[in-house]
Design an enzyme around this catalytic site. Structure first.
Site, PDB file in Angstrom:
ATOM      1  N   SER A 142       0.848  -1.188   0.000  1.00 28.00           N
ATOM      2  CA  SER A 142       0.000   0.000   0.000  1.00 28.00           C
ATOM      3  C   SER A 142       0.882   1.236   0.000  1.00 28.00           C
ATOM      4  O   SER A 142       1.991   1.229   0.543  1.00 28.00           O
ATOM      5  CB  SER A 142      -0.889   0.017   1.241  1.00 28.00           C
ATOM      6  OG  SER A 142      -1.579   1.244   1.349  1.00 28.00           O
ATOM      7  N   TYR A 155      -2.687   0.123  10.122  1.00 33.42           N
ATOM      8  CA  TYR A 155      -2.676  -0.484   8.793  1.00 33.42           C
ATOM      9  C   TYR A 155      -1.380  -0.148   8.060  1.00 33.42           C
ATOM     10  O   TYR A 155      -0.733  -1.016   7.468  1.00 33.42           O
ATOM     11  CB  TYR A 155      -3.883   0.000   7.990  1.00 33.42           C
ATOM     12  CG  TYR A 155      -3.999  -0.599   6.611  1.00 33.42           C
ATOM     13  CD1 TYR A 155      -4.505  -1.882   6.428  1.00 33.42           C
ATOM     14  CD2 TYR A 155      -3.602   0.118   5.485  1.00 33.42           C
ATOM     15  CE1 TYR A 155      -4.613  -2.432   5.164  1.00 33.42           C
ATOM     16  CE2 TYR A 155      -3.710  -0.417   4.217  1.00 33.42           C
ATOM     17  CZ  TYR A 155      -4.213  -1.699   4.061  1.00 33.42           C
ATOM     18  OH  TYR A 155      -4.317  -2.237   2.811  1.00 33.42           O
TER      19      TYR A 155
END
Length: 271
Positions: A142, A155
């Site tokens: 990500s 995250y």
């Protein structure tokens, strides 16, 4: 590697991005072992793809929990039976909200799924992959793993760990028959992103992509010699600047802090 030469193990295959990756690679000729925890969507995807295939052996589904030792053993056994030569670690869980709201069970869930599971699955798969003439490992990370954004501390930390692990693994396996790659999407328009995250992204002007567009980029990366890629030109530049001097970007996140504060009950995550 050309998809026609690929026998792919794809984790998180039943999700929005996973199913798009599966359809893209299937259309390009790959054989697929679809892995996921949710039997209904996973088996439905496998049936849909097999319904369009002349060779019904091209697609199989395995309902297991990738965070469990027995689940990973089942994946390795199935991968061996299918002569797998590509592993795509796509399975992930979400986390979004103020750091002070973090609970231990959420932290464990994110760590176990987003970093421990792919590391342990790779460890189990490597003997099989080394036995192939050519093999690849692609970890889906990500932008948030290279750029710390308020609200995504947990995250982002899991994806940062995956990025560094992939980098170290790539260097460890240099010169072998196993190519190691890392792809970092930005936000993706799937249910993975909760309504709160979607509101956060709108408030901060964060760009997003369709899962089909991301799947196309992942397919292109598999066919390339690229080691690491970030989606989006702005995101790629920001990630590089952040790697050189993160303090330069600290002042750019005021609107992110304000948006996070305005959300009463944040939950979910951005890819």
């Amino acid at each position: 590697m050309s998809p026609r030469d690929a026998s792919v193990v794809l984790t998180g295959a039943a999700g929005g991005l996973g199913s798009a990756i599966a359809r893209r690679l299937f259309d390009e000729g790959a054989c697929l072992l679809l892995v996921g925890r949710n039997s209904g969507p996973l088996l439905a995807l496998a049936r849909s793809l097999n319904g369009a295939a002349r060779d019904r052996s091209r697609v199989d589904a395995l309902v297991v929990d990738v965070t469990k030792d027995e689940g990973r053993r089942a994946i390795v056994d199935a991968a061996a039976a299918r002569n797998a030569n590509v592993l795509i670690n796509n399975a992930a869980v979400a986390a979004f909200g103020p750091a002070q709201d973090l609970r231990s069970e959420e932290a464990r869930r994110v760590a176990e799924t987003n970093i421990v599971a792919p590391m342990m699955l790779i460890a189990g798969m490597l003997p099989l992959l080394h036995a192939r003439e050519r093999a690849q490992i692609l970890n889906i990370g990500s932008t948030l793993g290279s750029l710390g954004v308020p609200g995504f501390s947990v995250y982002g930390a899991s994806k940062a760990a995956l990025r560094i692990y992939t980098e170290a693994l790539r260097r460890e396996l240099a010169g072998s028959t196993v190519r190691v790659q890392y792809y970092a999407p930005r936000a993706i328009d799937t249910p993975f992103n909760s309504q709160q995250v979607q509101a956060f992204n709108r408030a901060t002007g964060s760009a997003s992509d369709s899962p089909e567009a991301v799947a196309h980029c992942i397919s292109r990366m598999l066919q390339s010699k690229s080691r690491q890629r970030h989606a989006g030109r702005v995101e790629a530049i920001a990630a590089r600047l952040n790697g050189v001097c993160p303090e330069w970007l600290d002042g750019a996140f005021g609107k992110h802090r304000r948006a996070l504060t305005s959300l009463k009950s944040p939950s979910g995550a951005s890819s």
